[in-house]
Design a protein around this motif. Structure first.
Motif, PDB file in Angstrom:
ATOM      1  N   LEU A 371      10.271   6.176 -38.751  1.00  0.00           N
ATOM      2  CA  LEU A 371       9.490   5.150 -39.465  1.00  0.00           C
ATOM      3  C   LEU A 371       8.447   4.507 -38.533  1.00  0.00           C
ATOM      4  O   LEU A 371       7.296   4.299 -38.910  1.00  0.00           O
ATOM      5  CB  LEU A 371      10.434   4.108 -40.040  1.00  0.00           C
ATOM      6  CG  LEU A 371       9.798   3.081 -40.979  1.00  0.00           C
ATOM      7  CD1 LEU A 371      10.754   2.728 -42.129  1.00  0.00           C
ATOM      8  CD2 LEU A 371       9.401   1.797 -40.248  1.00  0.00           C
ATOM      9  N   VAL A 372       8.872   4.244 -37.303  1.00  0.00           N
ATOM     10  CA  VAL A 372       7.968   3.643 -36.317  1.00  0.00           C
ATOM     11  C   VAL A 372       6.791   4.591 -36.053  1.00  0.00           C
ATOM     12  O   VAL A 372       5.626   4.183 -36.007  1.00  0.00           O
ATOM     13  CB  VAL A 372       8.748   3.352 -35.008  1.00  0.00           C
ATOM     14  CG1 VAL A 372       7.804   3.094 -33.839  1.00  0.00           C
ATOM     15  CG2 VAL A 372       9.696   2.169 -35.205  1.00  0.00           C
ATOM     16  N   LEU A 381      -0.363   1.121 -36.546  1.00  0.00           N
ATOM     17  CA  LEU A 381       0.402  -0.129 -36.645  1.00  0.00           C
ATOM     18  C   LEU A 381       1.644  -0.037 -35.771  1.00  0.00           C
ATOM     19  O   LEU A 381       2.450   0.900 -35.913  1.00  0.00           O
ATOM     20  CB  LEU A 381       0.817  -0.325 -38.109  1.00  0.00           C
ATOM     21  CG  LEU A 381       1.866  -1.389 -38.399  1.00  0.00           C
ATOM     22  CD1 LEU A 381       1.308  -2.788 -38.117  1.00  0.00           C
ATOM     23  CD2 LEU A 381       2.324  -1.300 -39.860  1.00  0.00           C
ATOM     24  N   GLU A 382       1.796  -1.001 -34.884  1.00  0.00           N
ATOM     25  CA  GLU A 382       2.993  -1.027 -34.052  1.00  0.00           C
ATOM     26  C   GLU A 382       4.107  -1.825 -34.722  1.00  0.00           C
ATOM     27  O   GLU A 382       3.950  -3.011 -35.015  1.00  0.00           O
ATOM     28  CB  GLU A 382       2.716  -1.652 -32.685  1.00  0.00           C
ATOM     29  CG  GLU A 382       3.959  -1.625 -31.809  1.00  0.00           C
ATOM     30  CD  GLU A 382       3.847  -2.455 -30.529  1.00  0.00           C
ATOM     31  OE1 GLU A 382       4.364  -2.000 -29.509  1.00  0.00           O
ATOM     32  OE2 GLU A 382       3.264  -3.552 -30.562  1.00  0.00           O
ATOM     33  N   ILE A 383       5.214  -1.127 -34.956  1.00  0.00           N
ATOM     34  CA  ILE A 383       6.479  -1.774 -35.324  1.00  0.00           C
ATOM     35  C   ILE A 383       7.415  -1.298 -34.216  1.00  0.00           C
ATOM     36  O   ILE A 383       7.360  -0.136 -33.833  1.00  0.00           O
ATOM     37  CB  ILE A 383       6.980  -1.267 -36.699  1.00  0.00           C
ATOM     38  CG1 ILE A 383       6.040  -1.763 -37.806  1.00  0.00           C
ATOM     39  CG2 ILE A 383       8.418  -1.682 -36.963  1.00  0.00           C
ATOM     40  CD1 ILE A 383       6.326  -1.153 -39.178  1.00  0.00           C
ATOM     41  N   ALA A 384       8.257  -2.172 -33.690  1.00  0.00           N
ATOM     42  CA  ALA A 384       9.070  -1.752 -32.542  1.00  0.00           C
ATOM     43  C   ALA A 384      10.508  -1.487 -32.960  1.00  0.00           C
ATOM     44  O   ALA A 384      10.990  -2.010 -33.968  1.00  0.00           O
ATOM     45  CB  ALA A 384       9.024  -2.827 -31.465  1.00  0.00           C
ATOM     46  N   GLY A 385      11.190  -0.704 -32.136  1.00  0.00           N
ATOM     47  CA  GLY A 385      12.640  -0.535 -32.290  1.00  0.00           C
ATOM     48  C   GLY A 385      13.343  -1.672 -31.561  1.00  0.00           C
ATOM     49  O   GLY A 385      12.714  -2.622 -31.090  1.00  0.00           O
ATOM     50  N   GLY A 419       7.584   4.507 -45.129  1.00  0.00           N
ATOM     51  CA  GLY A 419       8.511   5.109 -44.161  1.00  0.00           C
ATOM     52  C   GLY A 419       9.861   5.375 -44.801  1.00  0.00           C
ATOM     53  O   GLY A 419      10.486   6.419 -44.560  1.00  0.00           O
ATOM     54  N   LEU A 420      10.327   4.433 -45.625  1.00  0.00           N
ATOM     55  CA  LEU A 420      11.634   4.617 -46.281  1.00  0.00           C
ATOM     56  C   LEU A 420      11.526   5.693 -47.357  1.00  0.00           C
ATOM     57  O   LEU A 420      12.437   6.528 -47.506  1.00  0.00           O
ATOM     58  CB  LEU A 420      12.114   3.286 -46.875  1.00  0.00           C
ATOM     59  CG  LEU A 420      12.496   2.205 -45.852  1.00  0.00           C
ATOM     60  CD1 LEU A 420      12.826   0.892 -46.554  1.00  0.00           C
ATOM     61  CD2 LEU A 420      13.674   2.629 -44.973  1.00  0.00           C
ATOM     62  N   LYS A 421      10.430   5.702 -48.091  1.00  0.00           N
ATOM     63  CA  LYS A 421      10.242   6.709 -49.149  1.00  0.00           C
ATOM     64  C   LYS A 421      10.255   8.113 -48.562  1.00  0.00           C
ATOM     65  O   LYS A 421      10.874   9.022 -49.102  1.00  0.00           O
ATOM     66  CB  LYS A 421       8.907   6.462 -49.870  1.00  0.00           C
ATOM     67  CG  LYS A 421       9.020   5.518 -51.044  1.00  0.00           C
ATOM     68  CD  LYS A 421       7.759   5.573 -51.893  1.00  0.00           C
ATOM     69  CE  LYS A 421       7.776   4.422 -52.897  1.00  0.00           C
ATOM     70  NZ  LYS A 421       6.445   3.951 -53.226  1.00  0.00           N
ATOM     71  N   ARG A 422       9.577   8.268 -47.454  1.00  0.00           N
ATOM     72  CA  ARG A 422       9.509   9.593 -46.815  1.00  0.00           C
ATOM     73  C   ARG A 422      10.881  10.101 -46.418  1.00  0.00           C
ATOM     74  O   ARG A 422      11.106  11.281 -46.272  1.00  0.00           O
ATOM     75  CB  ARG A 422       8.643   9.514 -45.561  1.00  0.00           C
ATOM     76  CG  ARG A 422       7.156   9.478 -45.847  1.00  0.00           C
ATOM     77  CD  ARG A 422       6.412   9.049 -44.598  1.00  0.00           C
ATOM     78  NE  ARG A 422       6.668   9.961 -43.487  1.00  0.00           N
ATOM     79  CZ  ARG A 422       5.974  11.062 -43.251  1.00  0.00           C
ATOM     80  NH1 ARG A 422       4.983  11.385 -44.032  1.00  0.00           N
ATOM     81  NH2 ARG A 422       6.272  11.833 -42.221  1.00  0.00           N
TER      82      ARG A 422
END
Ligand SMILES: Cc1ncc(COP(=O)(O)O)c(C=O)c1O
Length: 426
Positions: A371-372, A381-385, A419-422
């Protein structure tokens, strides 16, 4: 040496640098190269001659735990012409910063400044100056920052008492009271916004308690300053360090720093000077005019301080209450969207949840890293773990400073949805 000389002879001859005539002894360093007489000047190795060309960087929306994107006005301030680090107009900018910090930290203390360095420099400055060898330091470890302050304190020969809570929880007043009364430490460390777990530590009542036990209250506000309320004087905090790159919307590189009168008293009564020269607050304070004059300690990072002056002007112009409200509103908006997708906060209790760095539980069977990656590949777009105790368990979404805007939160939500759909999870 001879072969090297042979190699460069044609080059030097071409450049008119080869000594000729009866007295010639080979090569001499051309006058324009300031080598000393006995120093051998050979051919410059060009294998690593890089980088070159004007730098370009991709554009990214930084919605992780920091840095956040800097405000354009702050970036523009950074490119203003340099002043000397002791020039009166620059000293005036430093004074403006100290004053801006008084507002941002809600203190009347004379002792506010920017440490030249990132949040870690502020952290180390706090420990190195407040702790004398053998001093007892109670470290609240609620994630990686407490752990790090414990390590740092031991390096400065503190007698460290580490108290711990499970990841995602904060310390209760009762626990802290019992610990303070039992140990009567010289310093109590707490992290207001623990960015590895997404918790918001309450500081209520601790200033009074610390005064009863002769303890200095030290608080990390790197991820929280400007995003959530903090009242240094009214809450009896003695030392605060922070960072420029989060809710203050600046680039990394400067650490807001504050000492109370009590903390300054301790610093001035130390039996031994701090074991660091670089971060000795008596010396740095002297550069910032804490003691009525100005002495050179180091070259202040001029452009970084311009940036911080502008960052603090933005704080003063918007006002703390508006900043706190903006961060809260966007946190609510984020969670309305996330909950709508069935996602849950990692931090169980509402009141423990940090609004600036949000930790989102990774649901069973979801590949958090995919997803990240998708968010970065698709939206830049930065989303972090997670980090430390939350690694692999959470995503971290920062809503801080200049980035705390509705359109950014909407993009984060879109990236989560996608990300969740994928992965067939929505
Ligand atoms: C809560 C907290 N404390 C300290 C730090 C360290 O700051 P820096 O990375 O600027 O040295 C960070 C960095 O993210 C942080 O989140």
């Amino acid at each position: 040496m001879r072969s090297a000389q042979k190699l460069i002879a044609p080059l030097l001859a071409e450049a008119g640098c080869l000594a000729t005539g009866a007295g010639a002894r080979g090569y001499v360093a051309p006058a324009r190269w300031a080598a000393r007489a006995a120093e051998e000047v050979t051919a410059v190795e060009n294998a690593h001659r890089a980088p070159s060309g004007v730098m370009e960087v991709p554009s990214r929306l930084l919605m992780g735990p920091g840095p956040a994107n800097a405000h354009p006005r702050i970036l523009a301030a950074q490119s203003l012409p340099l002043l000397g680090h002791m020039h009166p107009p620059f000293l005036k900018i430093m004074d403006d910063i100290s004053e801006g910090l008084r507002y941002t930290l809600q203190t009347k203390s004379k002792y506010t400044l920017m440490v030249s360095g990132t949040g870690h420099a502020g952290m180390e400055a706090a420990i190195a100056n407040l702790v004398e060898p053998g001093d007892k330091v109670v470290v609240g470890n609620a994630g990686i920052w407490g752990e790090r302050v414990g390590i740092l304190s031991r390096r400065y020969q503190a007698d460290v008492v580490e108290i711990k809570v499970p990841a995602g929880q904060t310390f209760s007043y009762e626990t802290l009271k019992a610990t303070l009364l039992e140990h009567k430490p010289a310093v109590l460390f707490l992290c207001q916004g623990e960015s590895s777990t997404g918790t918001h530590q309450s500081l209520a009542g601790l200033g009074d308690l610390c005064r009863q036990t002769g303890t200095l209250l030290l608080v990390d506000t790197v991820c929280s300053l400007g995003g959530v309320p903090l009242f240094a004087d009214a809450w009896g905090v003695d030392c605060i360090y922070s960072g420029s790159q989060k809710c203050l919307s600046g680039p990394p590189g400067a650490a807001p720093f504050f000492l109370s009168e009590r903390a300054m008293e301790k610093l001035q009564k130390r039996k031994t000077p701090p074991a660091t020269y670089n971060l000795d607050m008596n010396l740095i304070g002297d550069y910032w005019g804490w003691f009525g004059k100005r002495s050179y300690h180091h070259t202040g990072p001029v452009s970084t301080f311009y940036a911080m002056r502008e960052a603090l002007a933005l704080v003063a112009e918007e006002g703390l209450e508006s900043m706190w409200a903006r961060h809260q509103e966007l946190h609510n908006r984020l969670w309305d969207g996330l909950r709508g997708m069935g996602l849950k906060p990692f931090v169980e209790k509402d009141e423990d949840r940090l609004i600036t760095v949000n930790t989102i539980k990774v649901p069973e069977g979801v590949d958090w890293a995919a997803l990240v990656k998708h968010a970065m590949d698709t939206y830049s777009l930065e989303i972090a773990g997670g980090l430390g105790p939350t690694a692999g368990k959470v995503w971290r979404v920062g809503i801080m400073g200049y980035n705390a805007k509705p359109q950014n939160v909407e993009l984060v939500l879109t990236a989560f949805k996608d990300g969740l759909k994928r992965q067939g999870k929505l």
